[in-house]
Enzyme design. Structure first.
Site: not given
Ligand code: PLP
Length: 332
Positions: A57, A314
């Site tokens: 993010k 992510s």
């Molecule tokens: C925010 C997030 C997502 C999903 O991202 P979006 O842009 O909201 O679809 C996936 N994994 C993690 C760890 C996140 O913080």
């Protein structure tokens, strides 16, 4: 992809990359021997869990704040920035704002785990806890914008946010130009939308696969309905994937509709198994939302034989309590 009504273009993603350079890590693409053997494929892991705030993010947020400073000057942000998020986005705003010398107030729902709240406060931001859902917290952020003159940094629904996340797509294809498929967690759609936009622009035949929770999958429900719909938020091991997409969604709904090829939903037990597999086999501790790609491969037996596939890990925002729940559910 060419009308770009959502405002996310390959050009914008290249601009984003120039802005975030030096502020955000260029993460490794790790070849997983264990998963490659298991699925008879070439499986790579994009290690966004290694970002300084523990999640991808930071890319979108840094791009947005830097772009606003570039366009309007530093003084335009003197009253500060605010946002609402399930933790990783808030942490990213807190980190990016303090690095760029801008005050920040983060609004969180009461469902957000305590470890995530503490991590945000430690970065020097003010935290306000309010309501039972991300939508409630978002209302408070909107109030701060209206009544206190702060600037909203949304978690996903802005071309600058999605373009920032899209820099992941550029890096993936630089490291492995002939990828066949990329699998990403899907919530608000900034991650999948931005990354997918870059991937599809450079390599149209690549399959972009999204994975959502089994309950409260707002983007999936909205795509099925043909317009943004509200869903009830439920607790999940993949809590970073919770929350709505906004009934007034202006960017990511159209973007995800354009770039996503396949979509799967995963159960809590599949997420638990995948978290424990990732820890045992890869020695990698990541959060539930980060392993939904592996969970989908396992639960839905997606046929990737002979393919070159990347899973985007992510984020790493996981508490010992949550890890314990995962272990119970995975029965190890
Ligand atoms: C925010 C997030 C997502 C999903 O991202 P979006 O842009 O909201 O679809 C996936 N994994 C993690 C760890 C996140 O913080």
């Amino acid at each position: 992809m060419h009308d770009a009504a959502h405002g996310v273009t390959l050009d914008e993603i290249y601009h984003a990359r120039a802005r975030i350079k030096g502020q955000v890590s260029r993460t490794p693409l790790w070849h997983s021997r264990a998963l490659s053997e298991r699925f008879a494929a070439e499986v790579y892991l994009k290690l966004e869990n290694l970002q300084p705030t523990g999640a991808f993010k930071l890319r979108g947020v840094t791009n947005m704040i830097a772009a606003l400073i570039e366009r309007h000057g530093h003084d335009a942000l003197a009253k500060g920035v605010t946002t609402a998020s399930t933790g990783n986005h808030g942490r990213a705003v807190a980190y990016a704002a303090s690095r760029l010398g801008v005050p920040a107030v983060i609004c969180l729902s009461t469902l957000v785990p305590a470890n995530k709240v503490a991590a945000i406060e430690a970065l020097g931001a003010t935290v306000t806890r309010i309501g039972q859902s991300q939508d409630d917290a978002f209302e408070e952020a909107r109030r701060l914008v209206k009544e206190e003159g702060m600037t909203l940094i949304p978690p996903f629904d802005d071309p600058l946010i999605a373009s920032g996340q899209g820099t992941i797509g550029l890096e993936l294809l630089e490291d492995q130009p002939d990828l066949d498929r990329v699998i990403l967690g899907l919530s608000g759609g900034g991650l999948l939308g931005g990354t997918g936009a870059a991937l599809k622009a450079i390599r149209p035949q690549l399959n972009v696969t999204g994975v959502s929770l089994s309950a409260g999958a707002a983007m999936f429900e909205s795509l099925t309905a043909g317009h943004p719909v509200a869903v009830e938020e439920v607790e999940s091991l993949g809590d970073s994937l919770g929350g709505g997409i906004g009934l007034d969604n202006r960017c990511t709904f159209a973007l995800v509709r354009d770039v996503m090829d396949d979509h799967f939903q995963v159960s809590e037990s599949a997420i638990a198994n995948a978290m424990i597999d990732m820890l045992e086999q890869e020695k990698m501790l990541v959060e539930g939302a980060a392993v939904v790609g592996l969970a989908a491969l396992e639960e839905h037996q997606i046929d990737i034989k002979g393919q070159k596939v990347a899973l985007v890990l992510s984020g790493n925002g996981v508490s010992l309590e949550t890890l314990d729940q995962a272990r119970q559910l995975a029965k190890r």
